[in-house]
Design an enzyme around this catalytic site. Structure first.
Site, mmCIF file in Angstrom:
data_model
loop_
_atom_site.group_PDB
_atom_site.id
_atom_site.type_symbol
_atom_site.label_atom_id
_atom_site.label_comp_id
_atom_site.label_asym_id
_atom_site.label_seq_id
_atom_site.Cartn_x
_atom_site.Cartn_y
_atom_site.Cartn_z
ATOM 1 N N ASN A 10 0.873 -1.104 0.041
ATOM 2 C CA ASN A 10 0.009 0.214 -0.034
ATOM 3 C C ASN A 10 0.899 1.201 0.027
ATOM 4 O O ASN A 10 2.096 1.318 0.596
ATOM 5 C CB ASN A 10 -0.864 -0.032 1.062
ATOM 6 N N ASP A 12 0.972 4.573 1.816
ATOM 7 C CA ASP A 12 0.207 5.074 3.005
ATOM 8 C C ASP A 12 0.263 6.451 3.238
ATOM 9 O O ASP A 12 1.341 7.290 3.063
ATOM 10 C CB ASP A 12 1.232 4.495 4.498
ATOM 11 N N GLY A 40 1.835 -6.804 3.963
ATOM 12 C CA GLY A 40 2.518 -7.573 3.007
ATOM 13 C C GLY A 40 4.092 -7.070 2.733
ATOM 14 O O GLY A 40 4.926 -7.811 3.251
ATOM 15 N N GLY A 215 1.900 -6.446 26.546
ATOM 16 C CA GLY A 215 3.089 -7.374 25.798
ATOM 17 C C GLY A 215 2.377 -8.361 24.930
ATOM 18 O O GLY A 215 1.517 -8.142 24.087
ATOM 19 N N GLY A 241 2.734 -4.408 14.595
ATOM 20 C CA GLY A 241 2.257 -5.662 14.647
ATOM 21 C C GLY A 241 2.990 -6.425 13.408
ATOM 22 O O GLY A 241 3.581 -7.526 13.422
ATOM 23 N N ASP A 242 3.118 -5.936 12.080
ATOM 24 C CA ASP A 242 4.003 -6.527 11.229
ATOM 25 C C ASP A 242 5.334 -6.655 11.517
ATOM 26 O O ASP A 242 5.972 -7.582 11.251
ATOM 27 C CB ASP A 242 3.757 -5.486 9.936
ATOM 28 N N SER A 281 10.407 2.266 8.594
ATOM 29 C CA SER A 281 10.695 2.623 10.026
ATOM 30 C C SER A 281 11.254 1.233 10.433
ATOM 31 O O SER A 281 11.550 1.118 11.732
ATOM 32 C CB SER A 281 9.553 2.990 10.705
HETATM 33 O O1 RIB Z 1 -0.348 -2.914 9.286
HETATM 34 C C1 RIB Z 1 -0.028 -1.606 8.935
HETATM 35 C C2 RIB Z 1 -0.464 -1.314 7.592
HETATM 36 O O2 RIB Z 1 -1.979 -1.328 7.723
HETATM 37 C C3 RIB Z 1 -0.348 -0.211 6.884
HETATM 38 O O3 RIB Z 1 1.301 -0.044 6.507
HETATM 39 C C4 RIB Z 1 -1.207 0.165 6.052
HETATM 40 O O4 RIB Z 1 -0.900 -0.217 4.803
HETATM 41 C C5 RIB Z 1 -2.343 -1.114 6.414
HETATM 42 O O5 RIB Z 1 -2.457 -1.998 5.622
#
Ligand code: RIB
Length: 293
Positions: A10, A12, A40, A215, A241-242, A281
């Site tokens: 995406n 953003d 992704g 946590g 989270g990613d 980041s």
């Molecule tokens: O998990 C964060 C992401 O969620 C962002 O980068 C945004 O594109 C959404 O997909």
């Protein structure tokens, strides 16, 4: 072991606001930043920066060169990301004064996946390799079936959560990575212990649950493991989270103990929330090690 990270890419749009916009309200943003993201892409970058042998797979539009460039910049394999005639996916992200976010995502090219693409990118997958998926692309269920045909391990981050998740072959997922809200939606429970118990009763896969300020907890065959949060000044929680997903998975694959994997992933997430933006980041493993010292 190869990890095929198949998911959304995406553009953003980050709007800095004192607070989230309410219904019928217009607020003026103090800043706009346009940055690469998508679950992704973020998870691919996190896996790569952690040290994994990751194969990022995804679809972008003609406007998606900046997204492909991220992979090239960090030194990841960009060869399986394809351009389509649809616009790239994008996200409109409100970031409030506390660094919390609120996201609208438009799927664009992220919903142009088909069986031919999944089979093409997974053509060289071997038994024991892993596929990492989220819920920001179409036909996730089909991809899980193809991966299982090939004897791969399936990792699912059911985010963003919607009812379509329940029509996926969740019994074929080896590892779920979800936050507390996703865990609650999957099970109908709200207490983390009850979520873990309900997940264990419903699904055979291991579960990693992130708990915001409390946590994270990981339940697998050998037991239940927990880690607290590293407190840092928060600039923007997008991508936390990613980042956790990428560093946690790599650490487990690299043979770290569950406790050590949780610690490493928590540190990587702490670094990313102290910065604005998602994909760019994400720290390197060296930065994470330095943080932990
Ligand atoms: O998990 C964060 C992401 O969620 C962002 O980068 C945004 O594109 C959404 O997909």
């Amino acid at each position: 072991m190869k990890i095929y990270s198949i998911g959304s890419f995406n553009i953003d749009y980050f709007y800095s606001l004192p607070r989230f916009v309410g219904a019928g309200e217009t607020l003026s943003a103090s800043a706009l930043k346009v940055l690469p993201g998508g679950k992704g892409l973020n998870q691919s970058v996190a896996l790569h920066r952690a040290g994994a042998r990751v194969i990022p797979c995804g679809l972008v539009g003609r406007d998606g060169e900046m997204l492909i460039d991220v992979l090239k910049t960090v030194g990841a394999d960009a060869s399986r990301v394809k351009k389509t005639d649809l616009p790239s996916g994008h996200a409109i992200i409100q970031v409030d004064a506390a660094g919390q976010n609120s996201i609208i995502v438009y799927h664009g090219a992220n919903f142009a996946f088909d069986e031919a693409y999944f089979r093409e990118v997974l053509a060289d997958a071997e038994p024991g390799d892993a596929v990492v998926l989220q819920n920001e692309i179409n036909d996730v269920g089909l991809c899980i079936e193809i991966a299982k045909e090939k004897g791969m391990r399936v990792v699912l981050n059911p985010s963003p959560f919607d009812d379509g998740i329940f029509s996926l072959p969740l019994d074929k997922v080896d590892l779920f990575l979800c936050n507390e809200l996703e865990g609650a939606s999957l099970t109908g429970e709200t207490d983390p212990e009850a979520i873990l118990a309900a997940m264990a009763a419903k699904y055979p896969g291991d579960v990693l649950l992130t708990l915001g300020g409390s946590g994270s907890v990981y339940r697998c065959g050998s037991g239940v493991y927990r880690h607290g949060l590293f407190e840092v000044p928060v600039a923007d929680t997008t991508g936390a989270g990613d980042t956790f997903t990428g560093f946690f998975l790599f650490s487990l694959i690299a043979g770290e103990s569950p406790e050590a994997a949780l610690r490493t992933a928590s540190a990587a997430s702490a670094i990313v929330v102290s910065r604005m933006g998602a994909a760019l980041s994400i720290p390197t493993m060296d930065e994470v090690k330095e943080f932990l010292q």
